[in-house]
Write an enzyme that holds these catalytic residues in place. Structure first.
Site, short mmCIF file in Angstrom:
data_model
loop_
_atom_site.label_atom_id
_atom_site.label_comp_id
_atom_site.label_asym_id
_atom_site.label_seq_id
_atom_site.Cartn_x
_atom_site.Cartn_y
_atom_site.Cartn_z
CG ASP A 181 -2.16 0.92 0.90
OD1 ASP A 181 -2.07 1.77 0.00
OD2 ASP A 181 -3.18 0.79 1.59
C1 BGC Z 1 -5.04 3.09 -0.27
C2 BGC Z 1 -4.99 2.04 -1.36
C3 BGC Z 1 -4.74 2.69 -2.69
C4 BGC Z 1 -3.45 3.49 -2.61
C5 BGC Z 1 -3.11 4.20 -3.90
C6 BGC Z 1 -3.82 3.99 -0.32
O1 BGC Z 1 -3.95 5.05 0.58
O2 BGC Z 1 -5.13 2.46 0.99
O3 BGC Z 1 -6.20 1.32 -1.40
O4 BGC Z 1 -4.67 1.73 -3.71
O5 BGC Z 1 -3.58 4.47 -1.61
O6 BGC Z 1 -4.03 5.21 -4.13
#
Ligand code: BGC
Length: 808
Positions: free
Chosen positions: A222
């Site tokens: 993440d």
């Molecule tokens: C989220 C993810 C997401 C990533 C990229 C993160 O803050 O938890 O689900 O894919 O950001 O945007």
């Protein structure tokens, strides 16, 4: 150079290999031209494909949220959902879609509830597998997320989820097991810790992911979830975003000093090359991806919204006769929440509101709209119809990026007044100031409250004079949560009808922040006017009184259901409960449409004749709603999650960390399992949902026994006893009252959706793996003995029951 993946890995220098393990920027991976590897573009996900920028000039198809998809209980629809996303991904040059989100609805307070599918792992895992397959069959990667136990938002970067092995294996890991067995090419590790170790360093990335399930794909972090060099020794493969991160040169040195074996690096590189080959990003290996079939995205979005609408109550008022006049009431009737906030955001070209949909279906003369109650609590964009770009003279705003000398270095003509830059080529980091300039025309006389929400120093001028200034202390609000839920500054302004105001918002991006310094996220618009609450209800009551039928669209808003924050209450915002009560008192023919991504409390539900949940229904909402209300289509949904009756009674409640931990002490008793154990009565049970016809489930057949490791077929005879074609979801539940281990009172073991013509009878067979009866204790255990099997239409409505012996 060409060759097999192993040959390509062998040809790379250590520096090249390590470079590949951290993103090139916010969304792209590092290319290595020497081996014919291009960079791969990753993009959210999961209900559309945003692409590299958050930009209204490059809109995305916005499908309903995954709770809505899951309400369909349809593998076929989930597969086509994936296929449509693959088409969107290819159109936007995206290689890997960051979705589906397959954490569980452990509690409705979870801020990303809307983004996940269900409280049940089998329903989640089954539909998610179809979704993943639908995307990947067309040569685009899918990244189920977030591995694992990332079921709430409070303290999400640091919180430790303390969870027992059985609930972990039987509930939270189960959807991941399903998607990996279905062939997912990547998985996203989460921000949280699980039992004391942050996900990107957790051994769960090895066992069971790699070992038992045979995952050969890439573990993508993440965004910023990799925190240490040490994580490189683990099964984490790719650090996102880049180019900074904890691996880089330090990892090269750790390998050179022998602290981390080069083999470990090679394994990661091999997986990234395999992913590249799978999506057509590695010249010499892999086949060109299949071209996704062209689907009309709007037609599909409407189909999903219909299939995901759950009619939980209907005394016969629905479907509506088109000739009747309708008072369409509610803020969400014109400003629906069609998607949830945070990274799941995509920008659709157009959203069909309920008002637009109903007017298109039955004509303007039959529909009257009343606002009823203010729902919006944050900053609403200035409406595009009231804006003129001062440079182009067309609706919108001019955005100008200036360097330190005040010279413009980049301009954009946009349609939104709240803007997000995360990745993309706009020179945020190189700009000293960024200004947004527009002419705003006020519709009516009164007071408006202009508001700016952002962490950046900013000045708003109105007609050339300073109106608002925000000068934060250095670093104030500077974290991702600050970006998602920024401080708000506002000022009130008296306007006359038709008055045109020259508005210029000028802000200074922050410097020296690495990747965050290239990002910019702010809101600009108006705060809602809540001064006339009583009058709004009176106007709605008057409209309801003079119409044949009232349709009240209640719902949540962008601030309440978003990534980054958990909900603090399940109550509808504003005076919506009062509104519904007042409207139904004025006109008993009232239908309530609930537009929320997660359960809300409905204290008036016994007083109204019909209640329809539409969740976050995507861009074609209004047309889908009209189809359902007027019976052109049947609301096809069944609840993927139990809805509580009140705030005080929920088996789990709010996820509030104590000393940095959230303990999943309820063990296996999550969702309906928890409700059944507690004996409390929810508002609506898991699996419940009505259509426009009636059904009988007459008999069930099943074999006497099933051998551990085998599977068995359950047959049910189903008849459509009503007068129109309809869809039903036959659900199978298992139970084991005399078990030697803790078990839920019953749990879902299989399901099938069926469509039958009026009067038609069908014999349906549902295959169930004996694994659905197993429990985890040092591996999957099959407790011999008698299991109950029940078939029906919700977890508490199971007209047919039988038993089966599980034999070793
Ligand atoms: C989220 C993810 C997401 C990533 C990229 C993160 O803050 O938890 O689900 O894919 O950001 O945007």
């Amino acid at each position: 150079m060409t060759g097999t993946i192993d040959e390509l890995v062998a040809s790379l220098t250590l520096d090249e290999k390590v470079a590949l393990l951290t993103g090139r920027d916010f969304w792209n991976t590092v290319p290595l031209e020497g081996i014919g590897l291009r960079s791969l573009l990753l993009s959210d996900g999961p209900i559309g494909v945003r692409g590299e920028t958050w930009d209204d000039r490059d809109p995305s198809l916005c499908l309903p949220s995954l709770t809505s998809l899951a309400s369909s209980w349809s593998r076929d629809l989930a597969g086509r959902f994936g296929a449509v996303l693959a088409g969107e991904a290819r159109r936007k040059g995206v290689d890997v879609v960051l979705g589906p989100t397959i954490n569980l609805h452990r509690t409705p307070y979870g801020g990303r509830h809307f983004e996940c599918m269900s409280e049940d792992p089998l329903l989640t895992g089954t539909l998610a597998s179809a979704y993943v397959d639908g995307i990947q069959a067309r040569g685009v990667g899918s990244t189920p997320k977030h591995y694992v136990a990332n079921d709430f938002e409070t303290d999400r970067f640091t919180v430790d989820v303390v969870v027992g092995e059985r609930p972990l294996r039987e509930l939270y890991l189960r959807p991941f097991e399903d998607v990996v067995r279905a062939g997912a090419w990547s998985v996203m590790s989460s921000y949280n810790s699980i039992n004391g170790v942050t996900s990107s360093e957790n051994d769960l990335l090895d066992v069971p992911l790699r070992t038992e399930w045979g995952f050969d794909g890439v573990v993508i972090s993440d965004w910023t979830a990799v925190r240490s060099l040490h994580s490189a020794e683990k099964e984490q493969d790719l650090v996102m975003p880049g180019p900074d991160g904890p691996w880089g040169q330090e990892l090269v040195e750790a390998v050179l000093s022998g602290e981390i074996p080069e083999d470990t690096i090679d394994r990661k590189v091999r997986r990234i090359l395999l992913l590249a080959a799978r999506v057509g990003g590695l010249e010499s290996v892999g086949e060109a991806p299949a071209t996704p079939a062209a689907t009309d995205g709007k037609v599909f979005a409407r189909e999903v919204a219909i299939a995901g609408s759950v009619l939980v109550k209907n005394n016969g008022i629905l479907p509506l006769a088109p000739k009747r006049t309708v008072a369409l009431i509610g803020h969400n009737a014109t400003m629906a929440r069609v998607l949830g906030g945070g990274s799941a955001t995509v920008i659709p070209e157009h959203v069909v509101s309920a008002l637009e949909g109903l007017v298109a279906a039955v004509g303007e003369d039959r529909v009257e709209h009343a606002l009823g109650a203010i729902v919006e609590s944050g900053i609403a964009d200035l409406p595009i119809d009231n804006l003129t770009n001062p440079v182009t003279d067309i609706p919108g705003v001019r955005v100008t990026f200036q360097d330190a000398t005040g010279e413009p270095i980049h301009t954009e003509d946009r349609r939104l007044t709240s803007l997000t830059y995360f990745g993309g080529s706009a020179p945020v980091g190189d700009s000293a100031t960024i200004s947004l300039h527009t002419r705003y025309r006020a519709d009516s006389a009164g007071t408006i409250e202009l508001a700016y929400g952002g962490i950046y120093p900013a000045m708003l001028s109105v007609d050339g004079a300073e109106f608002l200034r925000y000068a934060p202390e250095m670093g104030e609000g500077l974290d991702v949560e600050g970006l998602l839920v920024p401080p708000v500054h506002s000022g009130k302004l008296a306007v006359t009808a038709g008055q045109v105001l020259e508005l210029e918002l000028c802000l200074q991006p922050l410097k020296g922040l690495g990747a965050l310094g290239d990002a910019l996220f702010f809101k600009f618009g108006t705060k809602p006017d809540t001064a006339n609450a009583d009058r709004l209800i009176e106007e709605a009551v008057a409209a309801a009184s003079r119409s044949d039928v009232a349709v009240v669209v209640v719902g949540t808003n962008a601030e309440i259901e978003s990534e980054g924050v958990d909900r603090t209450t399940l109550a509808l915002p504003g005076l919506q409960d009062d509104l519904v009560r007042a409207v139904v008192a004025a006109n008993p023919n009232t239908v309530v449409v609930v537009n929320s991504g997660a359960p809300v409390t409905l204290p008036w539900r016994d007083e109204v004749p019909a209640v329809l949940f539409v969740y976050f229904p995507g861009q074609e909402f209004g047309h889908a709603l009209a189809d359902v209300l007027y019976g052109k289509a049947e609301p096809g949904g069944r609840l993927p999650t139990t809805w509580p009756a009140s705030e005080d009674v929920h088996p789990i409640g709010r996820p509030i960390p104590i000393d940095g931990e959230v303990r999943y002490d309820e063990g296996l008793h999550v969702g309906y399992r928890g409700w059944l154990r507690s004996g409390a009565e929810p508002a609506y049970w898991f699996g419940h949902g009505l259509g426009y016809t009636t059904w009988s489930l007459d008999s069930m057949t099943l074999p006497d026994e099933v051998v551990a490791g085998g599977s068995f077929a359950v047959g049910v005879r189903l008849t459509n006893t009503g007068e129109r074609t309809g869809k039903q979801v036959v659900q199978l539940y298992g139970d084991r009252p005399d078990s030697s281990v803790d078990r839920p009172a019953r749990w879902l073991i299989g399901f099938s959706e069926v469509e039958l013509a009026p009067g038609e009878t069908a014999d349906i067979e549902i295959e169930v793996s004996s694994r659905e009866l197993a429990h985890f204790e040092d591996g999957w255990q099959f407790e011999p003995g008698t299991f109950g099997i029940a078939a029906g239409f919700s977890v508490v409505d199971t007209p047919a029951t039988g038993t089966i012996e599980l034999v070793p």
